[in-house]
Design a protein around this motif. Structure first.
Motif, PDB file in Angstrom:
ATOM      1  N   ASP A  61      73.116  73.792  -2.637  1.00  0.00           N
ATOM      2  CA  ASP A  61      73.452  72.988  -1.475  1.00  0.00           C
ATOM      3  C   ASP A  61      73.979  73.894  -0.371  1.00  0.00           C
ATOM      4  N   ASP A  97      79.385  62.988   0.601  1.00  0.00           N
ATOM      5  CA  ASP A  97      79.025  64.030   1.547  1.00  0.00           C
ATOM      6  C   ASP A  97      80.215  64.965   1.674  1.00  0.00           C
ATOM      7  N   VAL A 135      78.740  67.596  10.664  1.00  0.00           N
ATOM      8  CA  VAL A 135      78.653  66.135  10.765  1.00  0.00           C
ATOM      9  C   VAL A 135      78.213  65.727  12.164  1.00  0.00           C
ATOM     10  N   GLY A 140      75.374  65.392   8.721  1.00  0.00           N
ATOM     11  CA  GLY A 140      76.005  65.499   7.412  1.00  0.00           C
ATOM     12  C   GLY A 140      75.412  66.626   6.594  1.00  0.00           C
ATOM     13  N   ALA A 141      75.916  66.760   5.369  1.00  0.00           N
ATOM     14  CA  ALA A 141      75.540  67.881   4.509  1.00  0.00           C
ATOM     15  C   ALA A 141      74.063  67.843   4.118  1.00  0.00           C
ATOM     16  N   GLU A 142      73.526  66.657   3.850  1.00  0.00           N
ATOM     17  CA  GLU A 142      72.130  66.559   3.425  1.00  0.00           C
ATOM     18  C   GLU A 142      71.183  67.017   4.523  1.00  0.00           C
TER      19      GLU A 142
END
Length: 279
Positions: A61, A97, A135, A140-142
């Motif tokens: 990730d 998240d 963000v 966001g992280a995805e």
């Protein structure tokens, strides 16, 4: 560029102290067609790969990889790994998240959480600021993970370097371990020391100059394991103060490929290659 054989999972776990990979770091073992190395640098990387591992990287990730690398700055993996584990236990919710969670985190509490990594006030502030930007700018992280994995590598690198507290080594680690980008050879203190001591990069070269030299002389698919294996070699053999060759020239597996810049077995002196007198 060498062709690759089918990729299989590695049975050889990377050392747990190597936060760049580690037992949970992912990566697939890969073998390369045997051939004579085109450069001395490639010969070094080939030998390191035979001694340690040959792996392709990617799949971590992106934001967590960024957090891990920030935690590892200016400290040992022995100190930063526990900080990472505690942080993930406290802030990483299932299907949550992490960037959104850290963007809203209380900075003193986060600093206390990562205290074992050192520079915890600075690192906690850096992580919160980066999380807020991820963000705000990516959603966001995805979404950030998709950008790192699929975006133009130079664009991704520039974006990472635009984060306060992220330098070239951190950006390159994210490109390698998250994006799985071939041809990326992050330069930490071990890599910086080793390739100047070997005489491959100029003695006075900075980290970016060493990276340029090594990436130019190593096939793209070998850069990832070249980086991680070089770190392990630096820990076991080519240490800063007492390299293996100092007492026994045959103790180092790179003896025949090394110029020993700044290492003087006859006097026992070891200096930074940049401080070695020109021959």
């Amino acid at each position: 560029m060498a062709g690759t054989r089918p990729i299989v999972m590695s049975n050889d776990a990377e050392p747990s102290e190597n936060i760049s990979g580690g037992p949970d770091g992912g990566g697939l073992e890969t073998a390369f067609e045997e051939r004579e190395a085109d450069t001395r640098t490639e010969a070094v990387v080939d030998r390191l790969g035979e001694r340690y591992w040959q792996k392709t990287y990617g799949g971590q990730d992106a934001f967590e990889c960024l957090v891990r690398t920030i935690l590892s700055q200016n400290t040992s993996d022995k100190a930063s790994q526990p900080a990472h584990d505690v942080l993930m236990d406290r802030y990483c919710e299932e299907d949550g998240d992490l960037a959104a969670t850290l963007a809203d985190a209380d900075q003193p509490t986060l600093a206390e959480t990562i205290e074992s990594a050192g520079l915890y006030n600075q690192k906690s502030a850096t992580m919160i600021a980066i999380a807020e930007r991820i963000v705000d700018e990516y959603g966001g992280a995805e979404e950030f993970n998709g950008f790192v994995a699929e975006g133009d590598p130079e664009t991704v690198r520039d974006a990472l370097l635009d984060f306060s507290g992220v330098g070239p080594k951190t950006a390159d680690c994210v490109l390698l371990f998250s994006g799985g980008r071939a041809g990326v050879f992050p330069v930490d203190t071990h890599v910086h020391r080793i390739y100047r001591r070997l005489g491959i990069a100029p003695p006075e070269a900075d980290h970016e100059e060493v990276r340029a030299v090594v990436e130019d002389q190593v096939p793209a698919e070998k850069c990832g394991f070249g980086h991680t294996a070089s770190i392990q070699f630096g820990r076991e053999y080519c240490t800063a103060r007492k390299p293996a060759c100092l007492d026994d020239p045959d103790a180092c597996p790179m003896a025949d490929l090394c110029d020993q810049v700044g290492v003087y077995p006859e006097t026992g002196e070891v200096v930074d290659p940049a401080d070695a007198p020109a021959e």
